[in-house]
Design an enzyme around this catalytic site. Structure first.
Site, PDB file in Angstrom:
ATOM      1  CG  HIS A  42      -2.157   0.749   1.129  1.00  0.00           C
ATOM      2  ND1 HIS A  42      -2.125   2.108   1.110  1.00  0.00           N
ATOM      3  CD2 HIS A  42      -3.466   0.396   1.027  1.00  0.00           C
ATOM      4  CE1 HIS A  42      -3.368   2.574   0.987  1.00  0.00           C
ATOM      5  NE2 HIS A  42      -4.205   1.549   0.928  1.00  0.00           N
ATOM      6  CE1 TYR A  47      -2.265   0.128   6.814  1.00  0.00           C
ATOM      7  CE2 TYR A  47      -2.575   1.418   4.807  1.00  0.00           C
ATOM      8  CZ  TYR A  47      -3.085   0.839   5.953  1.00  0.00           C
ATOM      9  OH  TYR A  47      -4.415   0.980   6.255  1.00  0.00           O
ATOM     10  CG  HIS A 112       0.850   4.866  -6.441  1.00  0.00           C
ATOM     11  ND1 HIS A 112       0.792   3.551  -6.823  1.00  0.00           N
ATOM     12  CD2 HIS A 112      -0.424   5.189  -6.110  1.00  0.00           C
ATOM     13  CE1 HIS A 112      -0.436   3.096  -6.724  1.00  0.00           C
ATOM     14  NE2 HIS A 112      -1.204   4.084  -6.292  1.00  0.00           N
ATOM     15  CD  GLU A 150      -4.420   3.405 -11.442  1.00  0.00           C
ATOM     16  OE1 GLU A 150      -5.261   4.220 -11.001  1.00  0.00           O
ATOM     17  OE2 GLU A 150      -4.530   2.175 -11.323  1.00  0.00           O
ATOM     18  CE1 TYR A 211      -7.050  -1.686  -9.304  1.00  0.00           C
ATOM     19  CE2 TYR A 211      -7.815  -2.670  -7.262  1.00  0.00           C
ATOM     20  CZ  TYR A 211      -6.867  -1.972  -7.963  1.00  0.00           C
ATOM     21  OH  TYR A 211      -5.723  -1.551  -7.330  1.00  0.00           O
ATOM     22  CD  GLU A 237      -2.750  -0.362  -8.379  1.00  0.00           C
ATOM     23  OE1 GLU A 237      -1.807   0.421  -8.187  1.00  0.00           O
ATOM     24  OE2 GLU A 237      -3.948  -0.015  -8.371  1.00  0.00           O
ATOM     25  CE  LYS A 276      -7.933   2.349   3.756  1.00  0.00           C
ATOM     26  NZ  LYS A 276      -7.537   3.529   2.999  1.00  0.00           N
TER      27      LYS A 276
HETATM   28  C1  IDC Z   1      -6.495   3.023  -3.064  1.00  0.00           C
HETATM   29  C2  IDC Z   1      -6.344   2.346  -1.721  1.00  0.00           C
HETATM   30  C3  IDC Z   1      -7.167   3.064  -0.689  1.00  0.00           C
HETATM   31  C4  IDC Z   1      -6.772   4.528  -0.689  1.00  0.00           C
HETATM   32  C5  IDC Z   1      -6.889   5.126  -2.084  1.00  0.00           C
HETATM   33  C6  IDC Z   1      -6.397   6.571  -2.154  1.00  0.00           C
HETATM   34  O1  IDC Z   1      -6.731   0.989  -1.847  1.00  0.00           O
HETATM   35  O2  IDC Z   1      -6.959   2.479   0.586  1.00  0.00           O
HETATM   36  O3  IDC Z   1      -7.593   5.212   0.186  1.00  0.00           O
HETATM   37  O4  IDC Z   1      -6.139   4.383  -2.988  1.00  0.00           O
HETATM   38  O5  IDC Z   1      -5.081   6.664  -1.744  1.00  0.00           O
HETATM   39  C7  IDC Z   1      -5.808   2.281  -8.048  1.00  0.00           C
HETATM   40  C8  IDC Z   1      -4.679   3.024  -7.473  1.00  0.00           C
HETATM   41  C9  IDC Z   1      -4.503   2.742  -6.004  1.00  0.00           C
HETATM   42  C10 IDC Z   1      -5.846   2.600  -5.319  1.00  0.00           C
HETATM   43  C11 IDC Z   1      -6.552   1.372  -5.905  1.00  0.00           C
HETATM   44  C12 IDC Z   1      -7.902   1.065  -5.275  1.00  0.00           C
HETATM   45  O6  IDC Z   1      -3.472   2.815  -8.183  1.00  0.00           O
HETATM   46  O7  IDC Z   1      -3.766   3.793  -5.441  1.00  0.00           O
HETATM   47  O8  IDC Z   1      -5.615   2.381  -3.952  1.00  0.00           O
HETATM   48  N1  IDC Z   1      -6.711   1.575  -7.343  1.00  0.00           N
HETATM   49  O9  IDC Z   1      -8.775   2.147  -5.451  1.00  0.00           O
HETATM   50  N2  IDC Z   1      -6.156   2.209  -9.328  1.00  0.00           N
HETATM   51  C13 IDC Z   1      -7.284   1.492  -9.436  1.00  0.00           C
HETATM   52  C14 IDC Z   1      -7.646   1.077  -8.176  1.00  0.00           C
END
Ligand code: IDC
Length: 312
Positions: A42, A47, A112, A150, A211, A237, A276
């Protein structure tokens, strides 16, 4: 699946051999195709405790990962360009790289970007960061550079590609052969947009994120189209829940993604290594340990990926 990619791909010196792009795939210097499989931290600012030797060792020995991704947010949650403290974050990266090196794991330094959707917003910081890291790790073939997690609202040709050319410029001065991963537009989904307009660099792969609860056949088709057009794709990811990192798991979609990636030897990395309270985390919120986890410590997502990694 050939058994070419055992968990830790160590050479005789006990280090992870250098990687290069061969067609749309990854190959090591011994001529073996390699599929990297692993876990992303994370946010390092939020973390930091999971960057420890025992955690990485457990993931290597019990989960068979061969790569770990260090997610350095630029803005959110103790970001590198906001309130995270650059020296502190760099010490964490140094620790993470050294644990990975000792374990024969590849390690991705992930710049990131997220709410800072245009990579040029923090371009100067990125140039300085990658100049410093590539100089420091020029002798480490296990270090992989991911230069923009991203991007959004950032067309490939006019925004991301020129940014990538500049960052590659600084990395290549120090690390001419290191693997570099470049994010694509729309949260790293527009891999077809780079087709026919690749960077003039042999050792770059183009990033796709999914996802499984949100992204399904249409995005898998994009992945297939990109590969067919000769674009080397790297899934730096992914998870099996919804795109917000939580919600319910879509197992059928997850299996379809896994099959598509394995069929094409595509490297993939799970989001995220934390406890988390969100579906994408691999550890239960009740799990307070920082390594040596039993299956009982794992979430459904954790168990699913552990099975995917160890099944091969
Ligand atoms: C999410 C984390 C979440 C946090 C959020 C903002 O899971 O706990 O609050 O970011 O910081 C991404 C991103 C990744 C995201 C993840 C899920 O690269 O940073 O993490 N996600 O939303 N892209 C698609 C999904």
């Amino acid at each position: 699946m050939q058994h070419e990619d055992s968990s830790a791909i160590l050479d005789q010196a006990g280090t992870a051999p250098a990687l290069h792009v061969a067609g749309t795939r990854l190959m090591d210097e011994n001529g073996r195709f390699v599929q990297l499989r692993g876990i992303s931290t994370h946010g390092l600012g939020k973390y930091p405790q999971y960057v420890n030797y025992e955690a990485f060792c457990t993931l290597r020995d019990a989960w068979y990962i061969n790569v770990i991704r260090l997610a350095l947010y630029t803005e959110e949650d103790g970001g590198y360009c906001t309130d995270g403290g650059q020296e502190k974050l760099k010490r964490l990266i140094e620790a993470g790289v050294s644990y990975a090196a000792r374990l024969g794991l590849y390690v991705i330094l992930d710049w990131h970007i997220l709410s800072d959707y245009d990579p040029n917003m923090h371009r100067d910081a990125a140039l300085a960061f990658f100049a410093e890291m590539s100089e420091k790790y020029q002798a480490n073939p296990n270090v992989i550079y991911e230069i923009c997690n991203e991007p959004q609202q950032s067309p490939w040709a006019t925004v991301i590609k020129p940014y990538a050319e500049q960052v590659l410029g600084v990395i290549r001065k120090n690390a001419p052969n290191a693997l570099v991963l470049v994010g694509t537009n729309t949260w790293s989904q527009d891999v077809t947009e780079v087709a026919g307009n690749l960077l003039a660099d042999q050792n770059v792969m183009y990033v796709l994120h999914f996802y499984a609860g949100t992204h399904k056949a249409a995005l898998r088709q994009k992945m297939a189209d990109a590969l067919a057009a000769g674009v080397p794709v790297f899934v730096s990811e992914c998870s099996i829940c919804a795109a917000d990192g939580s919600g319910s798991i879509d197992y059928a979609s997850a299996e379809a993604w896994l099959a598509a990636m394995n069929k094409n030897g595509i490297s993939y990395i799970e989001w995220n290594l934390s406890n988390k309270a969100e579906t994408s985390a691999i550890l239960k919120p009740t799990c307070q340990t920082l390594g040596g986890w039993a299956d009982d410590d794992l979430t459904e997502t954790g168990l699913w990926f552990k099975k995917a990694f160890t099944a091969q």
